[in-house]
Design a protein around this motif. Structure first.
Motif, PDB file in Angstrom:
ATOM      1  N   ALA A 137       0.973  -1.348   0.179  1.00 36.57           N
ATOM      2  CA  ALA A 137       0.237  -0.159  -0.027  1.00 36.57           C
ATOM      3  C   ALA A 137       0.837   1.184  -0.106  1.00 36.57           C
ATOM      4  N   TYR A 138       0.143   2.355  -0.120  1.00 34.90           N
ATOM      5  CA  TYR A 138       0.937   3.529   0.306  1.00 34.90           C
ATOM      6  C   TYR A 138       1.264   3.721   1.679  1.00 34.90           C
ATOM      7  N   PRO A 139       2.313   4.183   2.261  1.00 34.32           N
ATOM      8  CA  PRO A 139       2.534   4.133   3.691  1.00 34.32           C
ATOM      9  C   PRO A 139       1.672   5.319   4.223  1.00 34.32           C
ATOM     10  N   ALA A 140       1.055   5.141   5.376  1.00 32.16           N
ATOM     11  CA  ALA A 140       0.254   5.987   6.139  1.00 32.16           C
ATOM     12  C   ALA A 140       0.881   5.991   7.896  1.00 32.16           C
ATOM     13  N   GLY A 141       1.833   6.153   8.033  1.00 33.53           N
ATOM     14  CA  GLY A 141       2.540   6.321   9.287  1.00 33.53           C
ATOM     15  C   GLY A 141       2.960   4.844   9.720  1.00 33.53           C
ATOM     16  N   LEU A 142       4.043   5.063  10.703  1.00 33.48           N
ATOM     17  CA  LEU A 142       4.656   3.733  11.378  1.00 33.48           C
ATOM     18  C   LEU A 142       5.093   4.151  12.749  1.00 33.48           C
ATOM     19  N   HIS A 176     -11.419   3.040   7.498  1.00 36.04           N
ATOM     20  CA  HIS A 176     -12.228   3.883   6.718  1.00 36.04           C
ATOM     21  C   HIS A 176     -12.047   4.526   5.539  1.00 36.04           C
ATOM     22  N   PRO A 177     -12.944   4.981   4.868  1.00 40.90           N
ATOM     23  CA  PRO A 177     -12.987   5.330   3.430  1.00 40.90           C
ATOM     24  C   PRO A 177     -11.915   6.521   3.392  1.00 40.90           C
ATOM     25  N   ASP A 178     -12.012   7.165   4.331  1.00 41.05           N
ATOM     26  CA  ASP A 178     -11.046   8.680   4.220  1.00 41.05           C
ATOM     27  C   ASP A 178      -9.658   8.416   5.087  1.00 41.05           C
ATOM     28  N   PRO A 179      -8.751   9.415   4.660  1.00 46.62           N
ATOM     29  CA  PRO A 179      -7.525   9.289   5.137  1.00 46.62           C
ATOM     30  C   PRO A 179      -7.161   9.357   6.744  1.00 46.62           C
ATOM     31  N   ALA A 180      -6.327   8.405   7.123  1.00 47.01           N
ATOM     32  CA  ALA A 180      -5.975   8.392   8.195  1.00 47.01           C
ATOM     33  C   ALA A 180      -4.378   7.713   8.371  1.00 47.01           C
ATOM     34  N   SER A 181      -4.000   8.050   9.682  1.00 46.83           N
ATOM     35  CA  SER A 181      -2.697   7.538  10.015  1.00 46.83           C
ATOM     36  C   SER A 181      -2.181   7.284  11.150  1.00 46.83           C
ATOM     37  N   VAL A 182      -1.112   6.463  11.373  1.00 45.30           N
ATOM     38  CA  VAL A 182      -0.392   6.287  12.664  1.00 45.30           C
ATOM     39  C   VAL A 182       0.355   7.275  12.937  1.00 45.30           C
ATOM     40  N   ASP A 183       0.176   7.963  14.276  1.00 45.78           N
ATOM     41  CA  ASP A 183       0.964   9.183  14.688  1.00 45.78           C
ATOM     42  C   ASP A 183       2.044   8.966  15.904  1.00 45.78           C
ATOM     43  N   ALA A 184       1.470   8.330  16.884  1.00 43.04           N
ATOM     44  CA  ALA A 184       2.439   8.374  17.968  1.00 43.04           C
ATOM     45  C   ALA A 184       1.956   7.328  18.857  1.00 43.04           C
ATOM     46  N   LEU A 185       3.042   6.655  19.641  1.00 43.84           N
ATOM     47  CA  LEU A 185       2.805   5.643  20.475  1.00 43.84           C
ATOM     48  C   LEU A 185       3.656   5.890  21.856  1.00 43.84           C
ATOM     49  N   THR A 186       2.864   5.418  22.990  1.00 42.77           N
ATOM     50  CA  THR A 186       3.428   5.638  24.478  1.00 42.77           C
ATOM     51  C   THR A 186       4.613   4.803  24.554  1.00 42.77           C
ATOM     52  N   ARG A 187       5.699   5.239  25.580  1.00 47.15           N
ATOM     53  CA  ARG A 187       7.145   4.650  25.440  1.00 47.15           C
ATOM     54  C   ARG A 187       6.566   3.199  25.979  1.00 47.15           C
ATOM     55  N   ASP A 188       5.653   2.951  26.664  1.00 47.07           N
ATOM     56  CA  ASP A 188       5.209   1.476  27.234  1.00 47.07           C
ATOM     57  C   ASP A 188       4.265   0.750  26.417  1.00 47.07           C
ATOM     58  N   ASP A 189       4.147   1.356  25.029  1.00 44.70           N
ATOM     59  CA  ASP A 189       3.192   0.735  23.857  1.00 44.70           C
ATOM     60  C   ASP A 189       1.974   0.453  24.462  1.00 44.70           C
ATOM     61  N   GLU A 190       1.379   1.151  25.411  1.00 46.42           N
ATOM     62  CA  GLU A 190      -0.154   0.993  25.964  1.00 46.42           C
ATOM     63  C   GLU A 190      -1.131   1.679  25.039  1.00 46.42           C
ATOM     64  N   ARG A 237       8.694   9.651  29.224  1.00 46.52           N
ATOM     65  CA  ARG A 237       9.040   8.841  30.394  1.00 46.52           C
ATOM     66  C   ARG A 237       8.056   7.539  29.845  1.00 46.52           C
ATOM     67  N   PRO A 238       8.450   6.191  30.391  1.00 44.34           N
ATOM     68  CA  PRO A 238       7.582   5.146  30.093  1.00 44.34           C
ATOM     69  C   PRO A 238       5.985   5.126  30.369  1.00 44.34           C
ATOM     70  N   ASP A 239       5.857   6.028  31.441  1.00 39.01           N
ATOM     71  CA  ASP A 239       4.370   6.229  32.038  1.00 39.01           C
ATOM     72  C   ASP A 239       3.756   7.234  31.544  1.00 39.01           C
ATOM     73  N   ASP A 240       4.645   7.991  30.587  1.00 39.75           N
ATOM     74  CA  ASP A 240       4.125   9.391  30.137  1.00 39.75           C
ATOM     75  C   ASP A 240       2.911   9.236  29.301  1.00 39.75           C
ATOM     76  N   ARG A 241       1.846  10.211  29.820  1.00 44.28           N
ATOM     77  CA  ARG A 241       0.730  10.263  28.968  1.00 44.28           C
ATOM     78  C   ARG A 241       0.557  11.587  28.483  1.00 44.28           C
ATOM     79  N   ARG A 242       1.393  12.486  28.502  1.00 44.93           N
ATOM     80  CA  ARG A 242       1.558  13.692  27.869  1.00 44.93           C
ATOM     81  C   ARG A 242       1.708  13.649  26.419  1.00 44.93           C
ATOM     82  N   LEU A 243       0.669  14.150  25.584  1.00 49.41           N
ATOM     83  CA  LEU A 243       1.054  14.230  24.082  1.00 49.41           C
ATOM     84  C   LEU A 243       1.600  15.672  23.619  1.00 49.41           C
TER      85      LEU A 243
END
Length: 616
Positions: A137-142, A176-190, A237-243
């Protein structure tokens, strides 16, 4: 070179097809001038190195030192560099896993941007398909985490976002039919942040936070129509929830910190006139702020506790990227219109260089603010040797959401070397001048930008800088679109045009381009061609091809997914039917080339055309 008429042309002398061979295409420039401009392209370039979060001595960067843009692994502990990818048409996108053990890189076909993610051990070894279940596919974030990866893909059917946990089967978490992308992941992957455009306009995305354990929605944020949100990165930080989020609530790009679990936010109001973006310092106590204003950029450190804003001492010019290392030092990619790019620390020392010497210096830009129909237009002017009025190349940028700036541009310098003045116009639609300016072309794309180009042209002619009989219009991608549209709607202004990978027939382009661009076009034009057919026709270069009076060179990529080849051929066919003077250069890649000699070949073809049609 052997020039051959295109089959079917009513006037064979009016059409020249430039052979797709590496044979030099004479430019009639002195040998030392040709050597100088080509040296700027051949000088090896390198991107700002990205580093593994848990192993910061392991770095990955992009370079064209081999003559083709590829990915390179760099162990800073041993200072060992290794070319990780090696493909005929280059490899533009890559990243490192947090532990630094794995390189991820995107494999497309001949520059068509359609492909799959591959992996390779940092130390070297066999390439492998990263997640076999995720089809091309065309890439939409990683986002590569410690226990899972999140992969975005886009096709004609819309967007799919996947989670691939280690040891478990990959699964789709969003479709979804409209554009979307993967943007950010917490350090603990949660927690995973995605951007989406379910409201119908991908120019102004909304954010959604998903829990990776069960795909449940944790939080949502959307600022409403005409106001986009951009997830930058989670706190370190691993438990950081600040985006860290970019917003445009006051008509320009600004910052806020969103606690996605508590669903609270704090806007960061900075006394800076332009757009800002930022990243975290590794300890999470401060932000590294990039400030862009009037075609130049600068860096600041913002203390989240005290609110203190400290400017980092970087010379005037443009910062293409910056990062704060674990030891607190800041590294950045910098250049100016005169000085070539360098990867350096903010306090001065060079961090990474892959060449034996630097390319020739270039030319300073002059700022001009010129009244236009939508407000003052910022233009950049470079003068050649000699006295005005000059033969002038108006080099218009692509995007349209981009800008021309005070950075080192080998192509700009090549035109000045050849004797032309160069003018850049940051027309309505450009970024860096506020969201109202950026969005002003909505409903009337192309024609709006050309009004600003025309205003700058008229002012510089009146000032005696531009010779109105020797003005060239040129650009690539959206700039190529503006070139063809300008030749048809402003034929009295232009003595020649060079359109590289352009939109030429908008109705056909819409049919053939990638779905993400179709969604963008629907937002920009106010609907699909079925819904607002006349708006597309009004903004399409092929509508005005009868009025084209100047000779035109068209440069086209055979595998271009953004400005597809069929719609260019439609335009060329009309030029042939009408007996209009034109030349064509085709290359076997996509929306441009990652091969340096091919890029030089294209500039050589363009300069030769310009010199034959407009004498400097």
């Amino acid at each position: 070179m052997t020039a051959e008429p295109t089959s079917g042309s009513p006037d064979p002398a009016a059409t020249t097809v430039i052979p797709e061979t590496p044979t030099p295409y004479a430019t009639a420039l002195p040998a030392e001038v040709t050597a100088r401009w080509q040296a700027r392209f051949r000088a090896p370039r390198v991107s700002l190195p990205g580093w593994a979060e848990d192993a910061p001595h392991r770095n990955l960067y992009t370079s064209d030192v081999s003559g083709v843009v590829e990915q390179y692994a760099w162990d800073r502990g041993t200072d060992v560099h290794r070319q990780a990818t090696d493909r005929p048409n280059g490899t533009l996108i890559g990243t490192l896993s947090p532990d630094g053990e794995t390189i991820w890189w995107f494999a497309d076909t001949d520059g068509d941007e359609f492909g799959i993610w591959m992996t390779q051990p940092f130390a070297g070894g066999e390439d492998a398909v990263a997640v076999p279940e995720v089809e091309p596919a065309y890439p939409a974030g990683l986002e590569v985490g410690r226990t899972l990866s999140a992969i975005g893909r886009s096709t004609d059917d819309g967007s799919e976002l996947w989670l691939a946990p280690s040891g478990s089967a990959p699964r789709v978490v969003y479709r979804h039919p409209d554009p979307a992308s993967v943007d950010a992941l917490t350090r603990d992957d949660e927690l995973l942040v995605i951007s989406h455009s379910e409201h119908g306009d991908p120019r102004y995305p909304a954010l959604r936070v998903l829990r990776t354990a069960d795909d449940s929605v944790v939080a949502e944020k959307w600022d409403g129509e005409g106001r986009g949100l951009h997830a930058l990165e989670f706190g370190p930080r691993p438990d950081d929830r600040r985006l860290l989020v970019g917003h445009e609530r006051r008509g320009r790009e600004e910052l806020l910190v969103w606690d996605v679990v508590a669903d609270t936010e704090a806007e960061i109001v900075l006394d800076l006139p332009g757009d800002v973006t930022a990243g975290w310092y590794p300890d999470g106590s401060a932000l590294l702020v990039g400030h862009d204003h009037a075609a130049r950029s600068e860096l600041y450190r913002y203390d989240l506790t005290s609110g203190a804003l400290e400017r980092l001492d970087t010379p005037p010019g443009v910062v293409r990227g910056a990062t704060a290392r674990p030891d607190g030092t800041v590294e950045l990619a910098w250049s100016s219109s005169e000085r070539p790019p360098v990867i350096r620390r903010a306090d001065g020392p060079v961090v990474l260089s892959v060449g034996d010497g630097e390319p020739p210096a270039a030319y300073p830009v002059e700022d001009r603010w010129i009244p236009g129909p939508g407000g003052d237009v910022h233009a950049l002017l470079v003068r050649p040797q000699g006295e005005a009025p000059y033969a002038t190349a108006f080099l218009v940028h692509g995007g349209p959401e981009a800008l021309d700036d005070d950075s080192y541009r080998a192509r700009r310098a090549a035109y000045v070397d050849a004797g032309y003045a160069v003018v850049h116009v940051n027309y309505r639609g450009s970024t860096g001048y506020g969201s109202t300016w950026r969005d002003a072309l909505t409903g009337r794309p192309g024609l709006t930008e050309l009004e600003d180009v025309g205003a700058v042209y008229d002012a510089l002619v009146a000032e005696g800088i531009v010779d109105p009989a020797r003005a060239l219009l040129s650009g690539g991608s959206w700039g190529g679109f503006l070139t063809l549209l300008g030749l048809g709607t402003q034929p009295e202004r232009w003595a020649a045009g060079i359109a590289e990978v352009p939109v030429a027939d908008y109705l056909a382009a819409y049919e053939d381009e990638m779905e993400g661009l179709r969604a963008y076009d629907r937002a920009l034009f106010g609907g699909s061609p079925e819904e607002v057919h006349d708006v597309y026709v009004r903004s399409s270069p092929i509508t005005y091809v009868d009025a084209v009076a100047a000779p035109v060179l068209v440069v086209a990529g055979a595998n271009d997914p953004r400005c597809p080849i069929r719609q260019i051929d439609n335009y060329l066919g009309r030029l042939q039917e009408l007996g209009k003077e034109h030349e064509v250069y085709r290359f076997d890649a996509g929306h441009g080339s990652l091969v340096i000699e091919e890029t030089i070949r294209q500039v050589e073809v363009a300069l030769s055309f310009a010199l034959r049609k407009i004498k400097p």
